[in-house]
Design a protein around this motif. Structure first.
Motif, short mmCIF file in Angstrom:
data_model
loop_
_atom_site.label_atom_id
_atom_site.label_comp_id
_atom_site.label_asym_id
_atom_site.label_seq_id
_atom_site.Cartn_x
_atom_site.Cartn_y
_atom_site.Cartn_z
N ASN A 102 20.51 71.09 48.97
CA ASN A 102 21.04 70.49 47.74
C ASN A 102 22.33 71.17 47.29
O ASN A 102 23.24 70.52 46.78
CB ASN A 102 19.99 70.56 46.64
N LEU A 161 17.59 69.06 41.08
CA LEU A 161 17.01 68.19 42.10
C LEU A 161 15.87 68.88 42.82
O LEU A 161 14.79 68.30 43.03
CB LEU A 161 18.10 67.77 43.09
N GLN A 211 16.10 61.06 39.97
CA GLN A 211 16.80 62.31 40.25
C GLN A 211 18.00 62.08 41.17
O GLN A 211 19.03 62.74 41.03
CB GLN A 211 15.84 63.33 40.87
N PHE A 215 21.81 62.89 39.91
CA PHE A 215 22.70 63.75 40.71
C PHE A 215 24.07 63.09 40.87
O PHE A 215 25.11 63.71 40.64
CB PHE A 215 22.05 64.01 42.07
#
Length: 225
Positions: A102, A161, A211, A215
């Protein structure tokens, strides 16, 4: 076999080779391929409709110059939502529960928004570090605070996340273990726990999509600034 709660987040290996790259790339095989037919199938029509509506939603608050990011943001959204949703299936692995992955998405894209802002509008970009009308004694403190806030953004993207997906997986694992343990001893409680787990699974489906959208939305907001 999962021996601990956090073992489900370890990258799978086959013959000593990590399968993380395959887990990231394999979901793209499931998407329908573009067709030259005049009338498309339902899956391709639904995919095109989703991409069109998402692109309009993301690019609505952005100026024309930022529309160059449409392809990148759309691909990122589809990639994240696919990995998040497929990770809820049994005997699968969720790559987006890995913080390094991520952060690999968040840091380069955040850095790109900062560099573009400094290149195209350096005065406005630097002006965000000092709000208008700030008293003179508070200027050094606010500059430091805003600078720290700027550099915390990519970590907030990646950690948000990771934490949301990992927490959901842990809760499902705990409830499923409790259901299997109680089914022979207190079957009414086991049934109730199973129902809660089913509801939580539905919630996790929504969280996986939300999510991914959050993002990309935050990245677009950073780009808008």
């Amino acid at each position: 076999m999962i021996l601990g709660l956090f073992d489900q987040f370890f990258s799978p290996y086959f013959l000593g080779v990590p399968l993380l790259a395959i887990a990231i790339a394999a979901p793209w095989v499931l998407f329908p391929k573009p067709s030259n037919r005049v009338i498309h199938g339902r899956s391709l029509t639904a995919q095109n409709s989703f991409i069109l509506n998402f692109t309009k939603q993301i690019l609505l608050p952005l100026n024309v110059g930022a529309h160059k990011w449409a392809l990148l943001l759309t691909v990122l959204m589809i990639n994240l939502i696919t990995l998040n949703l497929l990770g809820l299936l049994p005997y699968t692995f969720t790559p987006t529960t890995q913080l390094p992955l991520n952060m690999g998405f968040a840091i380069p894209l955040w850095m790109a928004t900062v560099v573009i802002g400094l290149r195209n509008q350096p005065t406005i970009a630097l002006g965000h570090l000092l709000p208008e009308g700030t008293p003179t004694p508070l200027i050094p403190v606010l500059i430091i605070i805003e600078t720290i806030s700027l550099f915390v953004r990519p970590f907030a993207l990646g950690v948000r996340l990771t934490a949301n997906l990992a927490a959901g997986h842990l809760l499902i694992q705990l409830l499923s273990s409790a259901t299997l343990f109680l089914i022979d001893q207190m079957w009414p409680v086991a049934i109730l726990t199973g129902l809660v787990m089913a509801l939580l699974t539905l919630l996790e489906l929504a969280v996986a999509a939300i999510q991914a959208y959050v993002f990309v939305l935050l990245l677009s907001l950073y780009l808008q600034e």
